[in-house]
Design an enzyme around this catalytic site. Structure first.
Site, PDB file in Angstrom:
ATOM      1  N   PRO A   1      22.567  29.873 -24.511  1.00 22.28           N
ATOM      2  CG  PRO A   1      24.426  28.652 -23.848  1.00 22.28           C
ATOM      3  CD  PRO A   1      23.269  28.623 -24.780  1.00 22.28           C
TER       4      PRO A   1
ATOM      5  CE1 TYR B   1      29.241  37.958 -22.558  1.00 22.31           C
ATOM      6  CE2 TYR B   1      28.364  36.203 -23.928  1.00 22.31           C
ATOM      7  CZ  TYR B   1      28.357  36.910 -22.751  1.00 22.31           C
ATOM      8  OH  TYR B   1      27.469  36.584 -21.756  1.00 22.31           O
TER       9      TYR B   1
ATOM     10  CG  HIS C   1      30.877  40.795 -13.689  1.00 24.84           C
ATOM     11  ND1 HIS C   1      31.390  39.909 -14.589  1.00 24.84           N
ATOM     12  CD2 HIS C   1      31.434  40.472 -12.497  1.00 24.84           C
ATOM     13  CE1 HIS C   1      32.219  39.070 -13.979  1.00 24.84           C
ATOM     14  NE2 HIS C   1      32.249  39.394 -12.698  1.00 24.84           N
TER      15      HIS C   1
ATOM     16  CE1 TYR D   1      25.500  39.231 -21.378  1.00 24.12           C
ATOM     17  CE2 TYR D   1      25.707  40.218 -19.199  1.00 24.12           C
ATOM     18  CZ  TYR D   1      26.054  39.229 -20.111  1.00 24.12           C
ATOM     19  OH  TYR D   1      26.938  38.243 -19.744  1.00 24.12           O
TER      20      TYR D   1
ATOM     21  CE  LYS E   1      18.269  38.905 -21.193  1.00 25.16           C
ATOM     22  NZ  LYS E   1      19.258  39.202 -20.151  1.00 25.16           N
TER      23      LYS E   1
HETATM   24  C1  LIG Z   1      23.961  22.127 -18.920  1.00 22.58           C
HETATM   25  C2  LIG Z   1      23.245  23.451 -18.852  1.00 22.58           C
HETATM   26  C3  LIG Z   1      23.988  24.648 -18.844  1.00 22.58           C
HETATM   27  C4  LIG Z   1      23.346  25.879 -18.790  1.00 22.58           C
HETATM   28  N1  LIG Z   1      24.087  27.032 -18.824  1.00 22.58           N
HETATM   29  C5  LIG Z   1      23.455  28.217 -18.797  1.00 22.58           C
HETATM   30  C6  LIG Z   1      24.164  29.431 -18.837  1.00 22.58           C
HETATM   31  O1  LIG Z   1      25.389  29.440 -18.905  1.00 22.58           O
HETATM   32  N2  LIG Z   1      23.455  30.600 -18.801  1.00 22.58           N
HETATM   33  C7  LIG Z   1      22.086  30.613 -18.713  1.00 22.58           C
HETATM   34  O2  LIG Z   1      21.477  31.682 -18.652  1.00 22.58           O
HETATM   35  N3  LIG Z   1      21.385  29.486 -18.669  1.00 22.58           N
HETATM   36  C8  LIG Z   1      22.035  28.301 -18.707  1.00 22.58           C
HETATM   37  N4  LIG Z   1      21.322  27.177 -18.654  1.00 22.58           N
HETATM   38  C9  LIG Z   1      19.880  27.305 -18.504  1.00 22.58           C
HETATM   39  C10 LIG Z   1      19.483  27.533 -17.054  1.00 22.58           C
HETATM   40  O3  LIG Z   1      20.241  26.724 -16.214  1.00 22.58           O
HETATM   41  C11 LIG Z   1      17.984  27.243 -16.978  1.00 22.58           C
HETATM   42  O4  LIG Z   1      17.340  28.210 -17.786  1.00 22.58           O
HETATM   43  C12 LIG Z   1      17.410  27.262 -15.572  1.00 22.58           C
HETATM   44  O5  LIG Z   1      17.929  26.199 -14.811  1.00 22.58           O
HETATM   45  C13 LIG Z   1      15.885  27.143 -15.654  1.00 22.58           C
HETATM   46  O6  LIG Z   1      15.365  26.944 -14.375  1.00 22.58           O
HETATM   47  P1  LIG Z   1      14.074  26.038 -14.159  1.00 22.58           P
HETATM   48  O7  LIG Z   1      13.784  26.136 -12.703  1.00 22.58           O
HETATM   49  O8  LIG Z   1      13.030  26.435 -15.134  1.00 22.58           O
HETATM   50  O9  LIG Z   1      14.472  24.568 -14.583  1.00 22.58           O
HETATM   51  P2  LIG Z   1      15.602  23.587 -14.027  1.00 22.58           P
HETATM   52  O10 LIG Z   1      16.684  24.343 -13.365  1.00 22.58           O
HETATM   53  O11 LIG Z   1      15.947  22.677 -15.151  1.00 22.58           O
HETATM   54  O12 LIG Z   1      14.857  22.780 -12.880  1.00 22.58           O
HETATM   55  C14 LIG Z   1      13.909  21.781 -13.185  1.00 22.58           C
HETATM   56  C15 LIG Z   1      13.851  20.798 -12.035  1.00 22.58           C
HETATM   57  O13 LIG Z   1      12.783  19.886 -12.300  1.00 22.58           O
HETATM   58  C16 LIG Z   1      13.206  18.602 -11.925  1.00 22.58           C
HETATM   59  N5  LIG Z   1      12.425  17.628 -12.687  1.00 22.58           N
HETATM   60  C17 LIG Z   1      12.475  17.385 -14.025  1.00 22.58           C
HETATM   61  N6  LIG Z   1      11.603  16.429 -14.374  1.00 22.58           N
HETATM   62  C18 LIG Z   1      10.971  16.060 -13.228  1.00 22.58           C
HETATM   63  C19 LIG Z   1       9.957  15.088 -12.946  1.00 22.58           C
HETATM   64  N7  LIG Z   1       9.415  14.318 -13.909  1.00 22.58           N
HETATM   65  N8  LIG Z   1       9.540  14.956 -11.654  1.00 22.58           N
HETATM   66  C20 LIG Z   1      10.072  15.725 -10.670  1.00 22.58           C
HETATM   67  N9  LIG Z   1      11.052  16.647 -10.900  1.00 22.58           N
HETATM   68  C21 LIG Z   1      11.477  16.815 -12.165  1.00 22.58           C
HETATM   69  C22 LIG Z   1      14.677  18.552 -12.236  1.00 22.58           C
HETATM   70  O14 LIG Z   1      15.355  17.585 -11.457  1.00 22.58           O
HETATM   71  C23 LIG Z   1      15.122  19.983 -11.908  1.00 22.58           C
HETATM   72  O15 LIG Z   1      15.667  20.102 -10.596  1.00 22.58           O
HETATM   73  C24 LIG Z   1      21.938  25.933 -18.717  1.00 22.58           C
HETATM   74  C25 LIG Z   1      21.193  24.751 -18.704  1.00 22.58           C
HETATM   75  C26 LIG Z   1      21.827  23.515 -18.788  1.00 22.58           C
HETATM   76  C27 LIG Z   1      21.005  22.262 -18.797  1.00 22.58           C
END
Ligand SMILES: Cc1cc2nc3c(=O)[nH]c(=O)nc-3n(C[C@H](O)[C@H](O)[C@H](O)COP(=O)(O)OP(=O)(O)OC[C@H]3O[C@@H](n4cnc5c(N)ncnc54)[C@H](O)[C@@H]3O)c2cc1C
Length: 397
Positions: free
Chosen positions: A299, A210, A81, A391, A303
């Site tokens: 969101p 947006y 995009h 962005y 980011k």
């Molecule tokens: C519903 C939702 C919608 C979103 N939409 C957007 C969006 O549109 N745009 C955007 O930029 N960001 C969005 N986000 C945020 C984005 O998805 C996160 O910033 C991103 O997933 C962060 O990655 P991470 O690897 O830090 O954590 P996560 O992707 O949350 O991964 C963490 C992992 O740790 C595991 N875990 C947790 N606790 C334990 C435990 N006790 N023991 C073992 N494993 C564990 C979980 O199962 C998970 O797989 C959204 C988040 C959510 C929840």
């Protein structure tokens, strides 16, 4: 609770809690540096690969995925995009990224990124365990923090590592050992949420829209040629099942006046609450936090996943220096370097959010001031450039 004294202890150099984008990419960068790791996640592979979340990759995130994974589908399933549309006053104002900053973003859903990364890491022989729930991390300062939890069959698990990384998302169980409490951080809650839908219909727009409207905010996004992702501002307590499909379409159409959205069967609905959070500490001794375990952004600025990956690039470099070269300088500087970007991203996400949404107590003055702010952005090259720069993403370390 796992008894760490009577359970057989496993050994690794880095124990990574969480197989989200942060944990999986960290395991890859560590392997490149010759550092072995164990990654554990409480969910199954199927659950991880099917959870719908973020969708926009910054230019540097897409470049990193291409570098580490020759099989990434970011350019085949994902779409480049070159801009977004800011919609207000009944018309769209396009921000053209390449002409402003020479960069773009990629629409490539997070669960597709995760499918690629899981295949990449499992194919490389990564010790990656699903259904393993970590209960706590103990760090007595001896240089060997312990991860304690339960395997998928309920048996106890203890991992002795040289370093533990909490990549376990916003409800992190690793966070307390770093910050002293599960809530230890700077926090802001917003008085609105997003009502999100997936619907079976072709895209209503080639790029993200947006919209700031008198009815509130809407985001018109895409997922694939057959499925669209759309959101509109709602009350944080809204029940996703409550409105009929017709009411959802009415709410969306009213928030993008002057466009006609392609409607189709709604196949998923959710309510996404808005929070900003930054942990007080990102590292203590031999335990560090990355991604949503360390911070949450609303969101609007797209980011979340990008910021998680930016943390990991810094931490992987610091762990290589620490564990291969016994040089502690980068790990000592990890938090400060990561926080510089985190707070810029917090500001950008807050700014986009506050410029585009209406608060419940907003006055007519507030609405008109927002329109003035939006005009200041779209009618100024400097304003457009700031938005495009933030962005599409600041350079990675
Ligand atoms: C519903 C939702 C919608 C979103 N939409 C957007 C969006 O549109 N745009 C955007 O930029 N960001 C969005 N986000 C945020 C984005 O998805 C996160 O910033 C991103 O997933 C962060 O990655 P991470 O690897 O830090 O954590 P996560 O992707 O949350 O991964 C963490 C992992 O740790 C595991 N875990 C947790 N606790 C334990 C435990 N006790 N023991 C073992 N494993 C564990 C979980 O199962 C998970 O797989 C959204 C988040 C959510 C929840």
């Amino acid at each position: 609770m796992t008894d760490t004294t009577s359970t057989r202890t496993e050994r690794t150099r880095v124990a990574i809690v969480g197989a989200g984008p942060a944990g999986l990419i960290l395991s890859h960068l560590l392997a490149e540096a010759g550092i072995d790791s164990i990654v554990v996640d409480s969910r199954s592979r199927e659950q991880i690969e099917s959870t719908i979340r973020a969708g926009i990759l910054e230019q540097n995130t897409a470049d990193l995925l291409r570098r580490i994974d020759p099989a990434t589908r970011v350019d085949t399933v994902g779409h480049r995009h070159d801009g977004i549309e800011l919609w207000f006053g009944g018309e769209g104002h396009r921000i053209d990224f390449p002409s402003l900053v020479g960069r773009s973003v990629w629409l490539y859903p997070q669960h597709e990124v995760l499918k690629d990364l899981l295949a990449l890491r499992l194919g490389a022989g990564q010790d990656l365990r699903f259904g393993v729930t970590v209960e706590r991390v103990d760090d007595d300062g001896s240089g060997h923090p312990l991860v304690a939890g339960r395997n998928a069959d309920g048996s106890p698990l203890v991992i002795d590592a040289d370093f533990v990384v909490g990549a376990d998302g916003s409800r992190s169980v690793v966070r307390p050992v770093v910050t002293g409490s599960s809530a230890g951080g700077y926090f802001r809650e917003y008085p609105f949420a997003w009502f999100g839908i997936l619907c079976e219909a072709p895209p209503s727009s080639d790029e993200l829209i947006y919209s700031n409207s008198p009815e509130g905010f809407a985001l018109i996004s895409q997922r694939s040629p057959e499925v669209q992702r759309m959101y509109y501002q709602c009350d944080p307590t809204a029940d996703p099942a409550a409105p009929s499909d017709a009411e959802v379409w009415e709410a969306l159409q009213a928030r993008v006046p002057g466009t006609t959205l392609n409607e189709g069967p709604i196949i998923q609905r959710d309510v996404l609450r808005f929070r900003s959070f930054v942990a007080h500490e990102l590292r203590r001794d031999r335990v560090a936090l990355v991604g949503d375990a360390a911070h949450t952004v609303p969101p609007t600025g797209a980011k979340g996943m990008n910021l998680a990956i930016a943390d990991v690039v810094l931490l992987a470099e610091a762990l290589r220096a620490l564990l291969v070269e016994r040089d502690e300088r980068l790990i000592d500087g990890y938090a400060d370097r990561a926080l510089a970007r985190i707070w810029k991203a917090q500001h950008f996400s807050w700014w986009m959010t506050s410029m585009l949404h209406s608060t419940p107590d907003a006055s007519d003055f507030d609405h008109r001031r927002q329109l003035g702010e939006l005009r200041s952005v779209v009618e100024s090259e400097a304003g457009q450039t700031y938005l495009a720069e933030a962005y599409t993403g600041w350079p990675l370390a």
